[in-house]
Write a protein that holds these residues in place. Structure first.
Motif, PDB file in Angstrom:
ATOM      1  N   SER A 315     -17.708 -33.543  24.255  1.00 41.31           N
ATOM      2  CA  SER A 315     -18.252 -34.874  24.530  1.00 41.31           C
ATOM      3  C   SER A 315     -19.605 -35.054  23.863  1.00 41.31           C
ATOM      4  O   SER A 315     -19.879 -36.081  23.235  1.00 41.31           O
ATOM      5  CB  SER A 315     -18.375 -35.096  26.040  1.00 41.31           C
ATOM      6  N   ALA A 316     -20.467 -34.040  24.006  1.00 42.46           N
ATOM      7  CA  ALA A 316     -21.802 -34.111  23.397  1.00 42.46           C
ATOM      8  C   ALA A 316     -21.698 -34.198  21.873  1.00 42.46           C
ATOM      9  O   ALA A 316     -22.422 -34.958  21.223  1.00 42.46           O
ATOM     10  CB  ALA A 316     -22.625 -32.899  23.805  1.00 42.46           C
ATOM     11  N   LEU A 317     -20.767 -33.420  21.298  1.00 43.08           N
ATOM     12  CA  LEU A 317     -20.575 -33.447  19.845  1.00 43.08           C
ATOM     13  C   LEU A 317     -20.055 -34.802  19.394  1.00 43.08           C
ATOM     14  O   LEU A 317     -20.494 -35.345  18.364  1.00 43.08           O
ATOM     15  CB  LEU A 317     -19.594 -32.345  19.435  1.00 43.08           C
ATOM     16  N   ASN A 318     -19.158 -35.362  20.167  1.00 42.23           N
ATOM     17  CA  ASN A 318     -18.609 -36.688  19.845  1.00 42.23           C
ATOM     18  C   ASN A 318     -19.690 -37.765  19.901  1.00 42.23           C
ATOM     19  O   ASN A 318     -19.758 -38.649  19.042  1.00 42.23           O
ATOM     20  CB  ASN A 318     -17.473 -37.017  20.815  1.00 42.23           C
ATOM     21  N   VAL A 319     -20.553 -37.681  20.925  1.00 43.06           N
ATOM     22  CA  VAL A 319     -21.666 -38.625  21.034  1.00 43.06           C
ATOM     23  C   VAL A 319     -22.579 -38.504  19.822  1.00 43.06           C
ATOM     24  O   VAL A 319     -22.989 -39.510  19.217  1.00 43.06           O
ATOM     25  CB  VAL A 319     -22.469 -38.380  22.329  1.00 43.06           C
ATOM     26  N   LEU A 320     -22.895 -37.275  19.434  1.00 38.90           N
ATOM     27  CA  LEU A 320     -23.786 -37.033  18.303  1.00 38.90           C
ATOM     28  C   LEU A 320     -23.212 -37.609  17.010  1.00 38.90           C
ATOM     29  O   LEU A 320     -23.913 -38.291  16.252  1.00 38.90           O
ATOM     30  CB  LEU A 320     -24.039 -35.534  18.146  1.00 38.90           C
ATOM     31  N   ILE A 321     -21.935 -37.370  16.766  1.00 42.99           N
ATOM     32  CA  ILE A 321     -21.293 -37.849  15.537  1.00 42.99           C
ATOM     33  C   ILE A 321     -21.334 -39.375  15.464  1.00 42.99           C
ATOM     34  O   ILE A 321     -21.677 -39.954  14.430  1.00 42.99           O
ATOM     35  CB  ILE A 321     -19.841 -37.337  15.458  1.00 42.99           C
ATOM     36  N   ASN A 322     -21.008 -40.024  16.571  1.00 40.76           N
ATOM     37  CA  ASN A 322     -20.962 -41.481  16.566  1.00 40.76           C
ATOM     38  C   ASN A 322     -22.351 -42.108  16.495  1.00 40.76           C
ATOM     39  O   ASN A 322     -22.530 -43.158  15.868  1.00 40.76           O
ATOM     40  CB  ASN A 322     -20.203 -41.985  17.795  1.00 40.76           C
ATOM     41  N   LEU A 323     -23.351 -41.459  17.107  1.00 36.80           N
ATOM     42  CA  LEU A 323     -24.714 -41.973  17.002  1.00 36.80           C
ATOM     43  C   LEU A 323     -25.256 -41.782  15.580  1.00 36.80           C
ATOM     44  O   LEU A 323     -26.037 -42.609  15.095  1.00 36.80           O
ATOM     45  CB  LEU A 323     -25.633 -41.287  18.009  1.00 36.80           C
ATOM     46  N   ILE A 324     -24.831 -40.720  14.909  1.00 34.27           N
ATOM     47  CA  ILE A 324     -25.219 -40.527  13.507  1.00 34.27           C
ATOM     48  C   ILE A 324     -24.631 -41.639  12.647  1.00 34.27           C
ATOM     49  O   ILE A 324     -25.305 -42.195  11.769  1.00 34.27           O
ATOM     50  CB  ILE A 324     -24.767 -39.140  13.002  1.00 34.27           C
ATOM     51  N   GLN A 325     -23.366 -41.989  12.901  1.00 32.93           N
ATOM     52  CA  GLN A 325     -22.756 -43.089  12.161  1.00 32.93           C
ATOM     53  C   GLN A 325     -23.488 -44.408  12.417  1.00 32.93           C
ATOM     54  O   GLN A 325     -23.720 -45.193  11.492  1.00 32.93           O
ATOM     55  CB  GLN A 325     -21.282 -43.222  12.547  1.00 32.93           C
ATOM     56  N   LEU A 326     -23.854 -44.639  13.684  1.00 32.83           N
ATOM     57  CA  LEU A 326     -24.606 -45.854  14.019  1.00 32.83           C
ATOM     58  C   LEU A 326     -25.969 -45.846  13.336  1.00 32.83           C
ATOM     59  O   LEU A 326     -26.411 -46.877  12.800  1.00 32.83           O
ATOM     60  CB  LEU A 326     -24.775 -45.961  15.535  1.00 32.83           C
ATOM     61  N   ALA A 327     -26.645 -44.694  13.339  1.00 31.78           N
ATOM     62  CA  ALA A 327     -27.954 -44.592  12.704  1.00 31.78           C
ATOM     63  C   ALA A 327     -27.860 -44.907  11.216  1.00 31.78           C
ATOM     64  O   ALA A 327     -28.732 -45.597  10.662  1.00 31.78           O
ATOM     65  CB  ALA A 327     -28.540 -43.199  12.911  1.00 31.78           C
ATOM     66  N   ALA A 328     -26.797 -44.435  10.558  1.00 35.40           N
ATOM     67  CA  ALA A 328     -26.621 -44.719   9.135  1.00 35.40           C
ATOM     68  C   ALA A 328     -26.440 -46.209   8.910  1.00 35.40           C
ATOM     69  O   ALA A 328     -27.044 -46.795   7.992  1.00 35.40           O
ATOM     70  CB  ALA A 328     -25.422 -43.943   8.591  1.00 35.40           C
ATOM     71  N   LEU A 329     -25.641 -46.848   9.751  1.00 33.62           N
ATOM     72  CA  LEU A 329     -25.397 -48.277   9.601  1.00 33.62           C
ATOM     73  C   LEU A 329     -26.664 -49.095   9.854  1.00 33.62           C
ATOM     74  O   LEU A 329     -26.995 -50.014   9.086  1.00 33.62           O
ATOM     75  CB  LEU A 329     -24.294 -48.708  10.580  1.00 33.62           C
ATOM     76  N   VAL A 330     -27.404 -48.757  10.919  1.00 31.98           N
ATOM     77  CA  VAL A 330     -28.636 -49.481  11.231  1.00 31.98           C
ATOM     78  C   VAL A 330     -29.677 -49.250  10.146  1.00 31.98           C
ATOM     79  O   VAL A 330     -30.433 -50.160   9.780  1.00 31.98           O
ATOM     80  CB  VAL A 330     -29.181 -49.056  12.612  1.00 31.98           C
ATOM     81  N   SER A 331     -29.731 -48.039   9.605  1.00 31.65           N
ATOM     82  CA  SER A 331     -30.682 -47.731   8.540  1.00 31.65           C
ATOM     83  C   SER A 331     -30.414 -48.593   7.314  1.00 31.65           C
ATOM     84  O   SER A 331     -31.351 -49.102   6.683  1.00 31.65           O
ATOM     85  CB  SER A 331     -30.611 -46.246   8.174  1.00 31.65           C
ATOM     86  N   ILE A 332     -29.142 -48.771   6.962  1.00 28.88           N
ATOM     87  CA  ILE A 332     -28.795 -49.651   5.840  1.00 28.88           C
ATOM     88  C   ILE A 332     -29.257 -51.074   6.140  1.00 28.88           C
ATOM     89  O   ILE A 332     -29.833 -51.755   5.285  1.00 28.88           O
ATOM     90  CB  ILE A 332     -27.279 -49.621   5.585  1.00 28.88           C
ATOM     91  N   GLY A 333     -29.017 -51.534   7.373  1.00 29.74           N
ATOM     92  CA  GLY A 333     -29.421 -52.880   7.754  1.00 29.74           C
ATOM     93  C   GLY A 333     -30.923 -53.088   7.662  1.00 29.74           C
ATOM     94  O   GLY A 333     -31.397 -54.112   7.164  1.00 29.74           O
ATOM     95  N   ILE A 334     -31.698 -52.097   8.132  1.00 33.52           N
ATOM     96  CA  ILE A 334     -33.154 -52.207   8.073  1.00 33.52           C
ATOM     97  C   ILE A 334     -33.625 -52.212   6.619  1.00 33.52           C
ATOM     98  O   ILE A 334     -34.556 -52.939   6.251  1.00 33.52           O
ATOM     99  CB  ILE A 334     -33.805 -51.063   8.861  1.00 33.52           C
ATOM    100  N   GLY A 335     -32.965 -51.415   5.774  1.00 32.05           N
ATOM    101  CA  GLY A 335     -33.315 -51.417   4.363  1.00 32.05           C
ATOM    102  C   GLY A 335     -33.075 -52.772   3.725  1.00 32.05           C
ATOM    103  O   GLY A 335     -33.905 -53.271   2.954  1.00 32.05           O
TER     104      GLY A 335
END
Length: 404
Positions: A315-335
């Protein structure tokens, strides 16, 4: 009460972690390039408000962590105004003050007296850091998880839908849309979502025979567990690949990097297309998210990922993977947002530097002041619009004409 606090923390904490991490990397991009060019930096802050912990390095830069984790900032020595682009009078006053305090030649260490190309690179380094962060995160995920592709096989066709009217049948394998080859269902979904009201030409493989079909996406309201109530374009297809349609392969670092660049490019392209359709009156902007929407997405992803397995480690690994994907998407948006030509953003600074390079003098103070005020108004309007969208997706203000 405890349950409410728990739910609030579930949404707020992941959002703050993701946002602060991304903004810190953005500011670090500015800082590293500035330091490479010998610019004197007064402060690098993670968070806002009072200092929790801090230290000053040998270059005289104060590094600190503040109590309000809503991003961060870097402060160059000699910043005179909010736009950080002084006019000729401001530059002359700053030069005199620096020379008086530190002696002749000291002004060369200040951001505003660096060559235009150096200042432009320092400013552009912030958005560039966001795109680079997204590339690193996505490359790491592709290397660790590999790539799964599921061919866009039609599983269901909704009765009375545009797809049914076009003649789609269960079992059809979609090969291309408007001449663009598609390899998986996500490609089809993305094209359809950005084409409301526009006829789309599909080429499908039907039992080995090529068939051309035309369907026009229509908007419909959906309740998404993560995004909330959104209005999106659909044609009424249910994509359901067969086992033989699903392929998995591991990616080496070069392949993973190439896929991450391709993903970033498609995200930027899709965003620009959507914004262009808003200005053309073809989209209402329902899919634009503000802080509330991002917080809801972060909390929803955390909740769903944690519930996907009974094993706490998984569960913790799954949360980490999905939050990393979200962080990548938000980072693109902020850029992307920071490159908009609005004076209060990095793109506005680059616009001012472009004028300075051509005119051989900084933008006049009065023009900067007007631009700054207009920029603030535009940015505030964008934030209000995005926040209004977020509240509508939460089914608030329905009585005022929200999504129904």
């Amino acid at each position: 009460m405890t349950g409410f606090l728990g739910q609030a923390l579930l949404y707020i904490v992941p959002f703050l972690l993701v946002l602060t991490f991304i903004v810190t990397i953005h500011e670090l991009g500015h800082f590293l390039v500035a330091r490479a060019f010998g610019v004197k930096v007064d402060r690098f802050s993670v968070g806002f408000g009072k200092t929790i912990v801090g230290r000053t390095d040998r270059h005289g830069t104060e590094w600190r962590i503040a109590w309000l984790p809503l991003g961060g900032y870097v402060k160059f020595s000699g910043d005179l105004d909010a736009s950080s682009v002084p006019d000729q009078a401001g530059l002359a006053e700053l030069r005199q003050r620096v020379i008086a305090e530190h002696g002749p030649g000291a002004e060369r260490d200040y951001f505003h007296f660096k060559p235009i190309w150096q200042r432009a690179l320092i400013i552009a380094a912030g958005p560039a850091a966001n795109f680079l962060l997204a590339m690193v995160l996505l490359t790491g995920l592709f290397m660790a998880l590999g790539e799964v592709t599921a061919a866009p096989r039609v599983g269901q066709v909704a009765p009375g839908s545009p797809a049914a009217a076009a003649g789609f049948l269960p079992g059809d394998l979609i090969r291309s849309v408007n001449g663009r080859a598609v390899d998986e269902g996500a490609d089809v979904t993305e094209i359809v979502m950005l084409s409301a009201g526009d006829p789309l030409r599909f080429v499908v493989d039907r039992a080995g025979r090529e068939v051309q079909l035309i369907a026009t996406p229509v908007r419909q309201v959906e309740n998404n567990a993560i995004a909330g109530r959104v209005r999106v374009a659909r044609i009424g297809l249910g994509i359901q690949p067969l086992r033989s349609d699903i392929q998995y392969r591991r990616l080496n670092p070069i392949e993973a990097g190439a896929r991450s660049v391709e993903r970033i490019g498609s995200t930027i392209g899709g965003t620009l297309t959507y914004v262009g359709r808003i200005f053309a009156g073809k989209e209402s902007g329902d899919l634009l998210n503000g802080p509330i929407g991002i917080a809801k997405a972060a909390g929803g992803i955390t909740q769903q990922s944690a519930a996907a397995s009974d094993d706490p480690t998984l569960s913790a690994l799954n949360v980490l993977i999905n939050l990393i994907q979200l962080a990548a998407l938000v980072s693109i948006g902020i850029g992307i947002v920071n490159l908009l030509p609005i004076p209060v953003l990095d793109g506005g600074h680059l616009l001012f530097y472009g004028y300075e390079a051509v005119a051989r003098r900084p933008v006049p103070a009065r023009v900067q002041e007007v631009g700054y005020r207009v920029g603030l108004a535009l940015l505030a309007g964008l934030m209000l619009f995005a926040t209004w969208n977020d509240l509508q997706k939460l089914s608030l203000f329905k009585f005022l004409g929200g999504l129904a």
